[in-house]
Design a protein around this motif. Structure first.
Motif: not given
Length: 338
Positions: A284-310
């Protein structure tokens, strides 16, 4: 090219798939289902939809104060502390908050920066060495738009912002304004300005919600800050039923800019699903101001968070989206890719 493997929360619905995300030149190239032994959880990096990073010079200073005493312009504690801070101290404090945000999974924030053009320039400088990008809503003189990304108004009861709204239209940049935080009286005047973003809307009633829907105005909510200042409780379910809602942490002097804390609080206090909360904290925040992130999909900016599921905290979680929203903390962060 780089590959991240584990449980990937994909698309707008954060559908979990076992597989990998392929990243090249800062963009997501593909998301592929595949067998993997990785227990990592991969999600979009957060977009904090409302901050006041200048307040980093006065952490905890407003504890126990009312809304007016703490933050209302021009004579509140916040504004006195900002006026008394040296530029060096301000830069250092804002840079530290940005660094905390970066390390805890926030790729960008929508910041209301006080102090006019000088304030906007200071935040630009503070962000130069940090990979958490502020989208700056400047204030004060209209020439602040030469430096800022948009204009952030304090509230329709504080001044007449018609000229600033017009200036934003001419430059094709967003105009945002606080509304409905102390009471509902400034909501209709704020909507009369046809803003691109409303902030707070704690006291929104049905008549306001109908106008918000008719005008398609997104809203940034900050539930923890509203609680600290005893300003009330935003009608989150009703807001979501009428428009796009994004999640922010508000004044750094009141709360740390932790999206983990904001998500958990929102999920447990309001009639919302975990997926709705995660969307408020990312897409939502990304879309409000037109940032190309906030979602994992092809051609999006690679702004990613990795959590340790273990991790000791997350291991055994049966639903990765619920785990991210309700349980995860900064200690579970394994990597932030921005």
């Amino acid at each position: 090219m780089e590959t991240l493997s584990g449980t990937v929360l994909t698309g707008r619905s954060f559908e979990p798939i076992r597989g990998r995300v392929v990243v090249e030149d800062g963009q997501i190239q593909s998301i592929e289902e595949a067998e993997t032994t990785s227990t990592d959880i991969i999600l979009p990096a957060f977009v904090n939809a409302h901050t006041h990073l200048g307040d980093s010079v006065a952490k905890e200073a407003a504890v126990g104060l009312s809304l007016d005493e703490a933050v209302a312009p021009p004579d509140s504690l916040k504004h006195r502390r900002l006026a008394g801070a040296t530029r060096s101290d301000l830069l250092s404090a804002m840079r530290r908050s940005l660094r905390f945000m970066q390390r805890t999974g926030t790729a960008a924030c929508l910041d209301f920066r006080e102090s006019g053009t000088a304030g906007a320039r200071a935040l630009r400088e503070a962000a130069q060495s940090v990979d958490a990008d502020p989208f700056i809503f400047g204030s004060g003189e209209r020439s602040v738009l030469d430096v800022a990304d948009g204009y952030g108004a304090s509230g329709a009861s504080d001044d007449d912002f018609a000229e600033e709204r017009t200036a934003c239209r001419k430059r094709d940049v967003p105009f945002a304004i606080h509304a409905g935080e102390p009471d509902p009286t400034d909501i209709h005047p704020a909507l009369d300005l046809e803003p691109d973003l409303l902030v707070h809307m704690v006291h929104a009633g049905q008549e306001h919600l109908e106008r918000v829907a008719d005008q398609s105005v997104p809203i940034a909510i900050c539930p923890r800050a509203n609680t600290v200042l005893d300003a009330g409780t935003p009608p989150v379910r009703e807001l979501l039923d009428h428009t796009t809602v994004a999640l922010g942490t508000d004044n750094v002097m009141l709360n740390p800019p932790s999206m983990f804390r904001e998500m958990a609080y929102t999920a447990k206090q309001f009639d919302v699903t975990a997926r709705e909360v995660l969307r408020m904290a990312t897409t939502a925040g990304a879309e409000i101001v037109g940032l190309n992130c906030g979602i994992i999909a092809p051609d999006r900016r690679a702004a990613l968070l990795v959590l340790d599921g273990d991790s000791d905290n997350l291991t055994g979680s049966v639903d990765p989206v619920q785990a991210v929203v309700r349980r995860a903390t900064e200690l579970d962060v394994k990597r932030v890719l921005v």
